[in-house]
Design a protein around this motif. Structure first.
Motif, PDB file in Angstrom:
ATOM      1  N   ALA A  61      42.421  27.106  51.907  1.00 20.40           N
ATOM      2  CA  ALA A  61      42.743  28.514  52.184  1.00 20.40           C
ATOM      3  C   ALA A  61      43.933  28.970  51.349  1.00 20.40           C
ATOM      4  CB  ALA A  61      43.032  28.697  53.666  1.00 20.40           C
ATOM      5  N   HIS A  62      44.930  28.102  51.248  1.00 21.19           N
ATOM      6  CA  HIS A  62      46.115  28.400  50.448  1.00 21.19           C
ATOM      7  C   HIS A  62      45.738  28.594  48.979  1.00 21.19           C
ATOM      8  CE1 HIS A  62      50.377  27.071  49.035  1.00 21.19           C
ATOM      9  NE2 HIS A  62      50.340  28.375  49.268  1.00 21.19           N
ATOM     10  N   PHE A  63      44.922  27.692  48.455  1.00 22.53           N
ATOM     11  CA  PHE A  63      44.475  27.772  47.073  1.00 22.53           C
ATOM     12  C   PHE A  63      43.650  29.042  46.848  1.00 22.53           C
ATOM     13  CE2 PHE A  63      40.904  26.611  44.107  1.00 22.53           C
ATOM     14  CZ  PHE A  63      41.642  26.737  42.931  1.00 22.53           C
ATOM     15  N   SER A  64      42.695  29.309  47.730  1.00 20.60           N
ATOM     16  CA  SER A  64      41.809  30.466  47.568  1.00 20.60           C
ATOM     17  C   SER A  64      42.575  31.778  47.631  1.00 20.60           C
ATOM     18  CB  SER A  64      40.711  30.443  48.638  1.00 20.60           C
ATOM     19  OG  SER A  64      39.890  29.300  48.492  1.00 20.60           O
ATOM     20  N   ARG A  65      43.564  31.845  48.506  1.00 17.73           N
ATOM     21  CA  ARG A  65      44.345  33.080  48.646  1.00 17.73           C
ATOM     22  C   ARG A  65      45.110  33.385  47.354  1.00 17.73           C
ATOM     23  NH1 ARG A  65      46.723  31.682  52.747  1.00 17.73           N
ATOM     24  NH2 ARG A  65      48.789  31.053  51.991  1.00 17.73           N
ATOM     25  N   HIS A  66      45.784  32.395  46.828  1.00 18.42           N
ATOM     26  CA  HIS A  66      46.538  32.610  45.590  1.00 18.42           C
ATOM     27  C   HIS A  66      45.602  32.824  44.402  1.00 18.42           C
ATOM     28  CE1 HIS A  66      50.639  32.068  46.981  1.00 18.42           C
ATOM     29  NE2 HIS A  66      50.267  31.004  47.675  1.00 18.42           N
ATOM     30  N   PHE A  67      44.458  32.141  44.394  1.00 16.35           N
ATOM     31  CA  PHE A  67      43.503  32.290  43.305  1.00 16.35           C
ATOM     32  C   PHE A  67      42.967  33.718  43.252  1.00 16.35           C
ATOM     33  CE2 PHE A  67      39.506  32.027  41.083  1.00 16.35           C
ATOM     34  CZ  PHE A  67      39.692  31.033  40.125  1.00 16.35           C
ATOM     35  N   ARG A  68      42.627  34.249  44.431  1.00 13.35           N
ATOM     36  CA  ARG A  68      42.112  35.612  44.490  1.00 13.35           C
ATOM     37  C   ARG A  68      43.169  36.620  44.044  1.00 13.35           C
ATOM     38  NH1 ARG A  68      38.052  37.924  48.899  1.00 13.35           N
ATOM     39  NH2 ARG A  68      37.852  40.052  48.113  1.00 13.35           N
ATOM     40  N   ALA A 126      45.484  36.092  41.894  1.00 13.51           N
ATOM     41  CA  ALA A 126      45.704  35.962  40.454  1.00 13.51           C
ATOM     42  C   ALA A 126      44.534  36.487  39.636  1.00 13.51           C
ATOM     43  CB  ALA A 126      45.972  34.506  40.100  1.00 13.51           C
ATOM     44  N   PHE A 127      43.292  36.254  40.096  1.00  7.96           N
ATOM     45  CA  PHE A 127      42.121  36.533  39.267  1.00  7.96           C
ATOM     46  C   PHE A 127      41.171  37.581  39.844  1.00  7.96           C
ATOM     47  CE2 PHE A 127      43.215  31.992  38.418  1.00  7.96           C
ATOM     48  CZ  PHE A 127      43.748  32.201  37.151  1.00  7.96           C
ATOM     49  N   GLY A 128      41.503  38.118  41.014  1.00  8.15           N
ATOM     50  CA  GLY A 128      40.725  39.225  41.555  1.00  8.15           C
ATOM     51  C   GLY A 128      39.470  38.844  42.284  1.00  8.15           C
ATOM     52  N   MET A 129      39.223  37.567  42.480  1.00  9.13           N
ATOM     53  CA  MET A 129      38.048  37.121  43.230  1.00  9.13           C
ATOM     54  C   MET A 129      38.287  35.703  43.726  1.00  9.13           C
ATOM     55  SD  MET A 129      35.344  36.421  40.102  1.00  9.13           S
ATOM     56  CE  MET A 129      35.788  37.959  39.273  1.00  9.13           C
ATOM     57  N   PRO A 130      37.600  35.282  44.776  1.00 10.73           N
ATOM     58  CA  PRO A 130      37.790  33.916  45.278  1.00 10.73           C
ATOM     59  C   PRO A 130      37.190  32.897  44.315  1.00 10.73           C
ATOM     60  CG  PRO A 130      36.064  35.041  46.508  1.00 10.73           C
ATOM     61  CD  PRO A 130      36.687  36.070  45.633  1.00 10.73           C
ATOM     62  N   PRO A 145      24.630  33.821  32.487  1.00 13.23           N
ATOM     63  CA  PRO A 145      24.619  34.015  31.029  1.00 13.23           C
ATOM     64  C   PRO A 145      25.196  35.376  30.652  1.00 13.23           C
ATOM     65  CG  PRO A 145      22.495  33.197  31.820  1.00 13.23           C
ATOM     66  CD  PRO A 145      23.292  33.574  33.039  1.00 13.23           C
ATOM     67  N   GLY A 146      26.062  35.374  29.645  1.00 12.12           N
ATOM     68  CA  GLY A 146      26.613  36.619  29.131  1.00 12.12           C
ATOM     69  C   GLY A 146      27.614  37.298  30.020  1.00 12.12           C
ATOM     70  N   SER A 147      28.079  36.632  31.062  1.00 10.36           N
ATOM     71  CA  SER A 147      29.016  37.267  31.982  1.00 10.36           C
ATOM     72  C   SER A 147      30.412  37.334  31.369  1.00 10.36           C
ATOM     73  CB  SER A 147      29.083  36.495  33.303  1.00 10.36           C
ATOM     74  OG  SER A 147      29.541  35.175  33.081  1.00 10.36           O
ATOM     75  N   ASP A 148      31.161  38.362  31.757  1.00  9.34           N
ATOM     76  CA  ASP A 148      32.556  38.459  31.336  1.00  9.34           C
ATOM     77  C   ASP A 148      33.376  37.524  32.204  1.00  9.34           C
ATOM     78  OD1 ASP A 148      32.028  40.402  29.437  1.00  9.34           O
ATOM     79  OD2 ASP A 148      32.246  42.032  30.892  1.00  9.34           O
ATOM     80  N   ARG A 149      34.174  36.695  31.561  1.00 14.37           N
ATOM     81  CA  ARG A 149      34.927  35.700  32.313  1.00 14.37           C
ATOM     82  C   ARG A 149      36.407  35.801  31.997  1.00 14.37           C
ATOM     83  NH1 ARG A 149      33.113  29.956  30.994  1.00 14.37           N
ATOM     84  NH2 ARG A 149      33.704  30.660  28.920  1.00 14.37           N
ATOM     85  N   VAL A 150      37.205  35.438  32.973  1.00 10.28           N
ATOM     86  CA  VAL A 150      38.620  35.239  32.697  1.00 10.28           C
ATOM     87  C   VAL A 150      38.738  34.003  31.819  1.00 10.28           C
ATOM     88  CG1 VAL A 150      40.858  34.744  33.725  1.00 10.28           C
ATOM     89  CG2 VAL A 150      39.253  36.258  34.908  1.00 10.28           C
ATOM     90  N   ASP A 151      39.513  34.099  30.759  1.00 12.19           N
ATOM     91  CA  ASP A 151      39.652  32.984  29.828  1.00 12.19           C
ATOM     92  C   ASP A 151      40.291  31.793  30.534  1.00 12.19           C
ATOM     93  OD1 ASP A 151      40.118  31.271  27.782  1.00 12.19           O
ATOM     94  OD2 ASP A 151      41.443  32.587  26.649  1.00 12.19           O
ATOM     95  N   PRO A 152      39.562  30.673  30.686  1.00 16.54           N
ATOM     96  CA  PRO A 152      40.131  29.530  31.390  1.00 16.54           C
ATOM     97  C   PRO A 152      40.947  28.626  30.496  1.00 16.54           C
ATOM     98  CG  PRO A 152      37.880  29.045  30.794  1.00 16.54           C
ATOM     99  CD  PRO A 152      38.169  30.439  30.279  1.00 16.54           C
ATOM    100  N   PHE A 153      40.961  28.893  29.193  1.00 18.71           N
ATOM    101  CA  PHE A 153      41.580  27.943  28.290  1.00 18.71           C
ATOM    102  C   PHE A 153      43.095  28.039  28.278  1.00 18.71           C
ATOM    103  CE2 PHE A 153      37.469  28.412  25.706  1.00 18.71           C
ATOM    104  CZ  PHE A 153      36.856  27.469  26.495  1.00 18.71           C
ATOM    105  N   PHE A 154      43.611  29.232  28.078  1.00 18.89           N
ATOM    106  CA  PHE A 154      45.034  29.339  27.839  1.00 18.89           C
ATOM    107  C   PHE A 154      45.702  30.300  28.805  1.00 18.89           C
ATOM    108  CE2 PHE A 154      43.221  28.653  23.510  1.00 18.89           C
ATOM    109  CZ  PHE A 154      43.672  27.363  23.369  1.00 18.89           C
TER     110      PHE A 154
END
Length: 351
Positions: A309-316, A318-322, A333-342
């Motif tokens: 719950a702690h992780f999911s709350r902060h994740f949402r 930061a990134f706007g979704m759980p 396929p072809g979805s817009d993603r938050v860049d996980p690399f950097f």
């Protein structure tokens, strides 16, 4: 054939024999790391005689093989009887939709599999094993960099991108890069003994072989940080992605006070070190969501959060979704993603 098995040729005291299948524009580093480990284990000193190890370079035509950087390997031979080898190592190249599959090479890999010769896929060589139909129901190691390429091209294959290599018996796959040396040392130790593997690695200026389960380095922070203290602090935080580190401990590690540390972070990055550290661990969690099959609970624990719950709350936040929704979107396929690399960071200009 089970992982860690020893094969008959070498168990009878014969040299370890490896055939290399070099595909068009193959990647040079994993090839060089692998073959040099064999070369150094093959002979006393650095004399390069093929005594304890034999190796043969092969291409579909027998012509020299062009690597992705433009260097060519010669001499190369046409494909030989796969039963001459203890392993056949296929090394792939740059992934380009315009390049056609080397059907002659794929047929040779199938022939080797039918002869029960273990196959090794280095770097994008794993893609060739899949194209040849030889990885069904198998675990397949791939670099985090090519993880999405594999999912898009081969949706029925489940790639493993959080370790250096996978030994699945008569199929071994490796993420590539310098991990080619680790896999080669693993095989040299299996067939010739640990002393010969260590001899190779020491001459290559490597302390020891990393095991297959050793995690791939995940790129997390990218950017130029002018403040040396902040830069050192970020390096420490990157080493503690799986556990929260107190700001007092961090300040002590870099030789300053907590108050000065917080001031320098705010002046340089606009945020305090505690928030920066949490964002760093969340970005690591984002990477794990994209490139591993670990559950959200496992990822939260691995990123140092007390509970899901702690992780999911902060994740949402930061990134706007759980996390669960982020994983679903990443798989579309072809979805817009938050860049996980950097985690892109920039120093604030000095005032």
């Amino acid at each position: 054939m089970t992982p860690g098995a020893t094969f008959n040729r070498s168990s009878q005291g014969e040299p370890l024999s490896v055939g290399f299948v070099l595909l068009h524009r193959f990647t040079l580093l994993p090839f060089a790391a692998f073959v040099d480990c064999l070369r150094l284990a093959a002979d006393e000193g650095d004399r390069s005689r093929q005594l304890r190890c034999h190796w043969t370079f092969m291409t579909s035509t027998g012509e020299p093989a062009a690597s992705s950087c433009g260097a060519s390997i010669t001499p190369c031979q046409p494909f030989r009887d796969p039963q001459e080898f203890d392993y056949i190592v296929v090394i792939g190249g740059v992934l380009d939709d315009a390049d056609r599959a080397d059907t002659t090479a794929l047929a040779y890999l199938r022939r080797a599999a039918n002869a029960q010769v273990p196959l090794v896929g280095l770097c994008t060589g794993a893609f060739a094993l899949i194209q040849a139909g030889l990885m069904t129901g198998r675990r397949c190691c791939v670099s985090w960099y090519h993880h999405r390429d594999m999912i898009q091209r081969f949706p029925t294959i489940e790639p493993v991108a959080d370790r250096l290599f996978v030994d699945d018996g008569d199929r071994l796959t490796c993420a590539g890069g310098s991990a080619g040396a680790d896999l080669a040392a693993y095989l040299v130790e299996r067939h010739l003994g640990k002393a010969w593997a260590m001899k190779s690695l020491r001459i290559m200026l490597l302390d020891e072989a990393r095991i297959g389960a050793h995690p791939q380095p995940q790129p997390v922070v990218f950017g130029k940080i002018e403040d040396r203290l902040v830069r050192r602090s970020i390096a420490v935080l990157e080493q503690h992605l799986g556990e929260p580190i107190s700001m007092e401990t961090l300040a002590e590690r870099v030789g300053t006070s907590r108050r000065n540390l917080e001031r320098r972070f705010r002046e340089t990055l606009g945020v305090g070190p505690q928030k920066f550290a949490r964002d760093l661990r969340l970005r690591y969690g984002l990477w794990l969501l994209h490139y591993t099959g670990k559950s959200v609970t496992e990822i939260g624990e691995r990123c140092g959060f007390a509970d899901t719950a702690h992780f999911s709350r902060h994740f949402r936040s930061a990134f706007g979704m759980p996390p669960s929704e982020m994983r679903k979107r990443a798989e579309e396929p072809g979805s817009d993603r938050v860049d996980p690399f950097f985690l892109h960071i920039e120093s604030r200009p000095a005032v």
